[in-house]
Design an enzyme around this catalytic site. Structure first.
Site, mmCIF file in Angstrom:
data_model
loop_
_atom_site.group_PDB
_atom_site.id
_atom_site.type_symbol
_atom_site.label_atom_id
_atom_site.label_comp_id
_atom_site.label_asym_id
_atom_site.label_seq_id
_atom_site.Cartn_x
_atom_site.Cartn_y
_atom_site.Cartn_z
ATOM 1 C CG ASP B 69 6.999 45.667 2.894
ATOM 2 O OD1 ASP B 69 6.173 45.777 3.813
ATOM 3 O OD2 ASP B 69 7.904 46.493 2.685
ATOM 4 C CB THR B 102 3.551 49.641 4.109
ATOM 5 O OG1 THR B 102 3.702 48.240 3.924
ATOM 6 C CG2 THR B 102 4.550 50.111 5.108
ATOM 7 C CB THR B 103 -0.504 46.728 1.984
ATOM 8 O OG1 THR B 103 0.768 46.136 1.910
ATOM 9 C CG2 THR B 103 -1.267 46.490 0.723
ATOM 10 C CG ASP B 397 7.009 44.555 7.412
ATOM 11 O OD1 ASP B 397 7.893 45.418 7.263
ATOM 12 O OD2 ASP B 397 6.101 44.338 6.597
#
Lengths: 535, 536
Positions: B69, B102-103, B397
């Site tokens: 994550d 988020t990446t 997520d």
């Protein structure tokens, strides 16, 4: 370090611990001061104008902020040099008085000091220089007033105000949305403005930030937003026709300020006290309920029992509302701040159309919105953005825009931006210089040069050739007798700032020139710096 | 010294530094790109995980995290570089706002800056780059919204979409092999919330032991507590009183109270009074006629015994969140005072069955057949705590994305489709724009295309060839084509069922371009002298 000697050749000690003090005198002191101040101005000069760049500032704790706002930059740079600190204060006083133009004022001061340096090299006495600057400043200010125009702020749905806000926002990272944000700022200010008195109470505009979304999602909320939620998870999330009871006393057993002891010496006492304690909570809630309130906002905390009693009595409540919010709510809803439960009366309640809880994002954060307040229309601008740095910068930018709009409501005279006003003043000052027969002439001429430095710097930041574009603008101003010719920063194809609609307030421009001149005069008067030697 | 040879006086504090112009820009580019490069290998279904090891003394050293994550990786990193901090910040915001991508957001911002750096080297002014990026962003956003589709919230299609989205999100995580199972589980959990977006109502219980496959969604609600000894272990048709009240000893809340007695008798009397007070409270509770009593706080033996004697099952020490969930599930009101037994019907929660169950080694209390049924529980099983933590993050997520989808309803094709579409839109726009901005628009397109490229690279495929084929396929008008990461070919996303939530993509695009713009605008970095810390 100079020493004085008496008749017998023994040195006088004039300053205490003289040997440990750092001292600079005369020309050396002037130059050192000017260079230090210039260093600050140089840092800021690349931030000037619509294509100005930002500065990244890392605080002592490692927090990062990125900003274009002059006052913020100099404040966060943590400047140590005493003279350079004067420029920090200069920027801050512009911020406090006008709210906008904080970069411009420092850059102007820097340009003036630069000119002063060459004059000093010519051997002109500093006081003569500062006298000359003073006289030139007066001329410039007078000329500014003659070229200023009154604008009708009401016309065309306040188009002029929006344009002025756009000018202020144009140099910031949010410039892409300057039109939308400008409108938000204008609506916010007009909502709370007292047009009869031509005054705006900026306290009524609350700027709340929340990361997430993007700058486009920035909204104007016609009410007050507070970063709190209901004290009990099961209280209703919305109250219509709210009658607000604003308390500054906790829902807790009383804590008298004087030190006291209650001694329990028997079981009866113990029981009595217990009953009394229970009664406290019941009474408190009853007093609030009886007044007709249907929501209680409290600056302090609640005891569990009181909290539940509130729920049981269907009285939604909010705890730990901050002091400034309490005042704002009081102003907006017409509520009186009630310091004691005994003093609650129905007249002291504030009224609002609705109070409701809204939620953001996935992290379960909630805020309360108080809408349609009874008294004034307090408003909140909720700023959103992709990261904390963006949100912070947007907040500063909106603040600048709001200040500009307020200034225009106070005084609806404007001058045109893009360096045109400075250029016009420079021409005027130059003419005046030739009429002066004393040494000040040089200083006055230099003042004009310094004023030209602003459009110069603007053009430089925009990637234009500074000398050519300033020369062109200047000659056109003279030929056409049009003080609105400036630098075409946005490359729109016209140098007439009226067509580009770059508005700046007269008060801000005036203040900039006056403040910058004052500080420069002050720096020029210093001929001796005595500081503890810390190196 | 300046050019003329004047010695410049020191303006800033000692140890403070100032970098200007090119140096400042270089610093921010290097920092931002480094951060983006660090997380970019985790991108996509074939992305790798990272081990995070905390620094610092003591036991913490042994506690490591294995994760895929982006936000978790970035959050735990300590970086000095201010531009890198901005990237971390947007990743965090992405996590808070939509929970996934988020990446992507950090990588996209990094790639934008990498392209930006090249433009700067070509002597294009940062403001021109920004102007181009702004045009490109609007175009990309418009295309993104155009290609998204919307289904009615109650339709079967929407339900299918949700499952597909959950599968896509989970496919890049540790549990990719069981993604169908977990996708279904997450969708069911989210649909139980009935449109509410309060994630707190979905409880995740992690229990080491068993395999990942043994995880399940409990249709009831599970509280990770035990029923006090001496009470019934199984209650049917339970009436539940949820309370937040002191049941140890009721301390006197009035300030400054002291007990001062002059004889032993008095002590006994007061003790009796204390007991009586507690008894009184219990009596009041009993008047509500509950069959189960759940309290947030500790319950001492004496009141516990009184309650048990009356045949009430006592659950003590439920934490705050647990309580809220119990209340939400059973429709109870959380009580702190007990003076209105006439409201009993209103305040008591209800459920068909409460029983103590064993999951693995631990005893839990399960509430089934709840009145309101809003809260639910996901029980995660796995071989180690590290796996469980990672599964927890993955599920989180997926849940976030699903909730966002339920709110927003619009979906786009996954497998790099949206990025390629946006890039194509930018390139079309670049042909129409006059001036240097066009370079920046093209650069924006390249940065967008980097995302599917990195996904390919991470999968070990020939990205150069795949991406070109992808482009051609799109050009042919195949709107739903995308990367098939199992075969390393260009596949049809509607056949493969790879969908993503529009809101996640939107937020990633906006946040990344805002951050890149912010960093691009900087021409001066002032670092203040670090605050001196006293060593303890």
């Amino acid at each position: 370090m100079s020493l004085a000697f008496d008749d017998y050749g023994r040195p006088y000690i004039i300053l205490r611990d003289q040997g440990q003090k750092k001292r600079m005198k005369g020309l050396e002191a002037y130059k050192s001061n000017i260079l230090a101040a210039k260093a600050v101005a140089n840092t800021l000069s690349s931030s000037l104008g619509p294509k100005g760049m930002d500065k990244m500032l890392v605080s002592p704790d490692g927090d990062v902020s990125v900003t274009n706002d002059g006052a913020t930059i100099v404040e966060k740079m943590e400047i140590q040099h005493p003279t350079a600190k004067l420029l920090v204060e200069l920027s801050q006083s512009q911020d406090a008085e006008i709210g906008d133009g904080t970069t411009g004022v420092v850059v102007l001061a820097g340009k003036l000091l630069e000119q002063a340096l060459t004059l000093l090299d010519k051997g002109i006495h500093p006081l003569k220089i500062s006298d000359g600057f003073d006289r030139a400043c007066d001329v410039a200010i007078k000329h500014l007033e003659t070229i200023s125009e009154e604008i009708d702020i009401q016309a065309n749905e306040h188009e002029a105000l929006i344009q002025a806000a756009c000018t202020a926002l144009g140099s910031k990272v949010v410039s892409k949305r300057k039109r939308e944000l400008g409108k938000i700022a204008v609506t916010a200010v007009l909502d709370v403005a007292d047009l009869a008195r031509r005054d705006v109470n900026l306290d009524l505009i609350k700027i709340q930030t929340k990361t997430g979304g993007s700058v486009e999602d920035t909204r104007l909320i016609s009410g007050i937003l507070i970063d709190k939620d209901m004290s009990h998870p099961q209280m209703p999330k919305e109250v219509k026709e709210a009658k607000i009871c604003l308390l500054t006393c906790p829902f807790e057993p009383p804590k008298p300020k004087t030190k006291h002891n209650i001694n329990i010496s028997s079981a009866e006492d113990y029981k009595k006290l217990y009953l009394q304690e229970q009664q406290y909570f019941v009474d408190m809630v009853k007093l609030v309920k009886d007044s007709g309130a249907n929501i209680a906002l409290c600056q302090w905390g609640f005891d569990d029992e009181a909290n539940h009693l509130l729920l049981q009595n269907e009285l939604p409540a909010v705890r730990w509302v901050s002091g400034t919010d309490v005042e704002l709510i009081a102003m907006a809803t017409g509520a009186r701040i009630i310091p004691r439960f005994q003093e609650i009366t129905p007249e002291k309640l504030g009224k609002a159309g609705s109070v409701k809880e809204v939620q953001f994002g996935t992290s379960n954060e909630r805020m309360l919105v108080i809408e349609n307040c009874q008294c004034t229309k307090a408003v909140t601008i909720l700023i959103r953005g992709g990261s904390q740095m963006i949100v912070d910068e947007a907040k500063r930018s909106i603040h600048d825009a709001i200040c500009v709009i307020r200034n225009l409501i106070k005084d609806n005279r404007i001058v045109y931006g893009g360096g045109s006003a400075e250029l016009a003043c420079a021409i005027q000052v130059l003419q005046y210089a030739d009429e002066v027969s004393s040494v000040e002439q040089y200083a006055i001429r230099s003042f004009a040069d310094a004023l030209e430095g602003i459009p110069n710097c603007l053009a430089d930041n925009c990637g234009l050739n500074p000398i050519t574009s300033v020369a062109q603008a200047k000659s056109r101003q003279l030929q056409e007798n049009n003080p609105r010719i400036g630098i075409d920063c946005m490359e729109l194809g016209t140098t007439d700032m009226k067509e580009q609609r770059i508005y700046e307030t007269l008060s801000s421009k005036k203040q900039q020139i006056q403040l910058a001149t004052q500080v420069v005069k002050m720096i020029l008067k210093i001929d001796d710096v005595i500081a503890p030697d810390d190196y | 010294m300046d050019i003329v040879g004047n010695v410049l006086p020191q303006v800033l504090k000692d140890e403070a530094t100032e970098d200007k112009g090119e140096m400042a820009r270089l610093q921010s580019f290097v920092g931002a790109i480094a951060v983006a490069d660090l997380v970019k290998t985790t991108l996509g279904p074939k992305g790798m995980d990272k081990i995070l090891k905390p620094t610092g003394p003591g036991q913490e050293m042994t506690h490591i995290t294995v994760t895929n994550d982006g936000a978790t990786i970035l959050k735990s990193m300590y970086v000095e570089n201010p531009a890198a901090k901005i990237l971390i910040e947007i990743s965090k915001t992405q996590d808070e706002e939509v929970g996934d991508g988020t990446t992507t957001v950090a990588v996209l911002a990094g790639e934008l800056l990498r392209e930006g750096e090249k433009l700067i080297q070509k002597r294009i002014h940062p403001q021109h780059v920004i102007a181009g990026w702004r045009i490109a962003r609007d175009v990309a956003l418009k295309r993104l919204r155009d290609i998204s589709s919307e289904n009615d919230i109650n339709s079967q299609e929407f339900h299918d979409d949700l499952v597909k989205i959950a599968r896509t999100t989970l496919s890049s995580k540790l549990i990719t092999s069981d993604r169908d199972y977990f996708a279904d589980l997450c969708v069911k959990a989210v649909l139980r919330l009935k449109g509410s977006s309060n994630l707190d109502y979905i409880q995740i219980i992690k229990l080491p032991g068993g395999t990942i496959r043994d995880s399940y969604l409990d249709d009831g609600f599970i509280l990770k507590k035990q029923i006090t000894i001496g009470c019934k272990r199984r209650i049917e048709n339970a009436k539940i009183l949820v309370a937040n009240t002191a049941m140890d000893y009721d301390k006197i809340k009035i300030y400054g109270t002291k007990v001062k007695v002059n004889s032993m008798d008095k002590v006994a009397e007061i003790e009796a009074a204390e007991k009586e007070k507690m008894k009184h409270k219990v009596d009041k509770i009993l008047k509500y006629q509950p069959t189960v009593f759940v309290n947030r706080q500790l319950i001492y033996n004496y009141p516990e015994q009184l309650l048990a004697d009356s045949g009430i099952t006592v659950i003590e020490h439920a934490d705050f969140e647990g309580m809220e969930r119990v209340a939400a599930a059973t429709g109870a009101e959380i009580l702190s005072t007990f003076d209105a037994p006439e409201r009993s019907a209103q305040v008591l929660g209800h459920c068909d069955l409460i029983e103590e169950i064993m999951i693995g080694e631990e005893k839990m209390i399960k509430f089934s057949g709840c009145k309101k049924n809003e809260a639910c529980t996901i029980v995660l099983r796995g071989a180690s705590t590290h796996i469980l933590d990672e599964v927890d993050r993955s599920i989180h997520d997926a849940l976030c994305v699903l909730i966002t989808t339920v709110k927003n309803k619009r979906v786009v094709w996954g497998g790099g489709n949206s990025e390629m579409q946006m890039a194509a839109a930018c390139e079309e726009e670049a042909k129409k724009v006059q001036g240097k901005q066009a370079f920046a628009i093209e650069a924006f397109a390249r940065a967008l295309r980097q995302i599917p490229t990195i996904i390919c690279d991470n999968g070990g495929y020939d990205s150069a060839e795949l991406i070109q084929n992808f482009k051609v396929e799109l050009q042919k008008g195949n709107q739903s084509c995308g990367l098939n990461m199992t075969d390393g070919t260009i596949g049809n996303m509607s056949e493969l069922g790879v969908k993503e939530c529009l809101r996640v993509k939107e937020q990633a695009l906006m946040a990344a371009s805002e951050a890149a713009e912010l960093i691009m605008r900087v021409d001066d970095i002032v670092k203040c002298a670090p605050r001196k810390r006293e060593r303890a």
